[in-house]
Write an enzyme that holds these catalytic residues in place. Structure first.
Site, PDB file in Angstrom:
ATOM      1  N   ARG A   1      55.980  50.771  32.539  1.00  0.00           N
ATOM      2  CA  ARG A   1      56.475  50.433  31.039  1.00  0.00           C
ATOM      3  C   ARG A   1      57.641  51.341  30.723  1.00  0.00           C
ATOM      4  O   ARG A   1      58.601  51.179  30.084  1.00  0.00           O
ATOM      5  CB  ARG A   1      55.381  50.168  30.251  1.00  0.00           C
TER       6      ARG A   1
ATOM      7  N   ARG B   1      56.604  44.472  17.096  1.00  0.00           N
ATOM      8  CA  ARG B   1      55.733  43.762  17.348  1.00  0.00           C
ATOM      9  C   ARG B   1      55.022  42.892  16.346  1.00  0.00           C
ATOM     10  O   ARG B   1      54.475  43.310  15.324  1.00  0.00           O
ATOM     11  CB  ARG B   1      54.786  44.931  17.836  1.00  0.00           C
TER      12      ARG B   1
ATOM     13  N   ASP C   1      45.447  38.396  32.154  1.00  0.00           N
ATOM     14  CA  ASP C   1      45.491  38.991  31.004  1.00  0.00           C
ATOM     15  C   ASP C   1      44.214  38.513  30.338  1.00  0.00           C
ATOM     16  O   ASP C   1      43.645  37.592  30.517  1.00  0.00           O
ATOM     17  CB  ASP C   1      46.956  38.646  30.140  1.00  0.00           C
TER      18      ASP C   1
HETATM   19  N1   CP Z   1      50.571  45.818  27.769  1.00  0.00           N
HETATM   20  C1   CP Z   1      50.747  46.176  26.478  1.00  0.00           C
HETATM   21  O1   CP Z   1      51.606  45.779  25.616  1.00  0.00           O
HETATM   22  O2   CP Z   1      49.820  47.157  25.919  1.00  0.00           O
HETATM   23  P1   CP Z   1      49.813  47.691  24.249  1.00  0.00           P
HETATM   24  O3   CP Z   1      49.260  46.431  23.565  1.00  0.00           O
HETATM   25  O4   CP Z   1      48.588  48.621  24.486  1.00  0.00           O
HETATM   26  O5   CP Z   1      50.975  47.861  23.931  1.00  0.00           O
HETATM   27  N1  NVA Z   2      48.060  38.832  25.456  1.00  0.00           N
HETATM   28  C1  NVA Z   2      47.853  39.971  24.947  1.00  0.00           C
HETATM   29  C2  NVA Z   2      48.675  41.159  25.318  1.00  0.00           C
HETATM   30  C3  NVA Z   2      48.459  42.343  24.953  1.00  0.00           C
HETATM   31  C4  NVA Z   2      49.374  43.372  25.506  1.00  0.00           C
HETATM   32  C5  NVA Z   2      47.820  39.809  23.371  1.00  0.00           C
HETATM   33  O1  NVA Z   2      48.883  39.132  22.943  1.00  0.00           O
HETATM   34  O2  NVA Z   2      46.982  40.481  22.625  1.00  0.00           O
END
Ligand code: CP
Ligand code: NVA
Length: 305
Positions: free
Chosen positions: A290, A100, A222
């Site tokens: 998920r 991530r 979102d």
């Molecule tokens: N939707 C999602 O990826 O949530 P998190 O940021 O909690 O992993």
């Molecule tokens: N668009 C949001 C999604 C989180 C799961 C972000 O990048 O913070």
């Protein structure tokens, strides 16, 4: 060896297979598959996470593997050592890396240097693992994705990019409403439009949320301020105000519509509490999915080694 940095890293046929495997994992409710027996998966996260982290950790454990979580303080990616060193060394220890990152190029650097599969667990440009669960959820709710009318209202962000790729690959009709200054990325949008044209799908951007929602069966939103954009918060809250999913706006949706959100949600910003909690909301099922989708993905990528 395969990576999964964007949804387009799999073919349409593979995507369909991943969705049917997701269904199989969800149905089976058996927690001790051996698909990952003896395998270790590392999660390298530069941003916080609940769903992605827990879904992957539980998926690996339920598939018989082991998992190691490495947060930003553990690795200090790019500060303590460069990604190319982290990727090459980690690959000698583990069988897959879920990364991530902020910059999408960092996820690409992981893939370039790792000698094991790299999964994008969200970058600034894409969230393909989320899209897998989203497409599965649509199929679960409506029995198909092809021909579905999907509307996305809000920020032209990572979640939208992956959702749009999925809708294009599977033949849905996507209308997107964002403020003009926050449209989806132009390069990604061009690719999505080309893909849609060759898959009997349509994708359309417009600034008007009411028009985008009109007749839609799935309404998706979102957060307006993604992780890493905190400095833009004031400007974004102002620009996005007309793009809130509220009962008034949802009057324009098709009968029997579903509301989706990748979560976390900011009630009172992109979505109201009554919409989140209302009978059309499937956000908790979507989050559950998920787990099943991540199992299917891990089994797919690690089967090939
Ligand atoms: N939707 C999602 O990826 O949530 P998190 O940021 O909690 O992993
Ligand atoms: N668009 C949001 C999604 C989180 C799961 C972000 O990048 O913070």
């Amino acid at each position: 060896m395969r990576h999964f940095l964007t949804l387009t890293d799999v073919t349409e046929a593979e995507l369909r297979a991943l969705l049917s495997e997701t269904a199989r994992y969800k149905r089976s409710r058996v927690y001790h598959h051996q698909a990952l027996a003896g395998r270790t998966v590392a999660l390298v996260f530069q941003k916080p996470s609940m769903r992605t982290r827990v879904a992957f950790e539980v998926a690996v454990l339920q598939l018989g593997g082991s998992v190691i979580y490495l947060g930003q303080d553990d690795i200090q990616l790019g500060q303590r050592e460069p990604i190319k060193d982290v990727a090459r060394v980690l690959s000698r220890y583990v069988d897959a890396i879920v990364a991530r990152t902020f910059a999408h190029s960092d996820a690409e650097a992981f893939a370039q240097y790792a000698t094991c599969p790299v999964i994008n667990g969200l970058s600034d440009a894409a969230h393909p693992c989320q899209a897998l669960a989203d497409l599965f959820t649509m199929h679960e709710q409506f029995g198909r994705v092809k021909g579905l009318r999907v509307a996305y209202v809000g920020d032209g962000n990572n979640v939208l990019h992956s959702l749009a790729e999925g809708c294009a690959m599977l033949g849905a009709h996507l209308t997107v409403a964002t403020p003009p200054a926050y449209r989806p990325d132009a390069t990604i949008w061009k690719r999505v439009s080309r893909m849609a044209a060759s898959h009997g799908a349509t994708v359309q951007w417009m600034p008007d949320p009411t028009r985008a929602i009109n007749g839609a069966q799935v309404i998706y939103t979102d957060v307006w301020v993604s992780m890493g954009q905190e400095a833009q918060r004031r400007a974004k809250l102002k620009a996005f105000r007309p793009y809130q999913l509220n009962m008034q706006l949802l009057k324009h949706a098709a009968k029997g519509y579903r509301v989706m959100h990748c979560l976390p949600a900011h009630r009172g910003e992109e979505i109201t509490d009554d919409v989140m909690e209302g009978k059309h909301s499937v956000v908790i099922d979507q989050a559950e999915n998920r787990l099943h989708a991540q199992k299917a993905l891990l089994a797919f990528l690690l089967k090939r080694r």
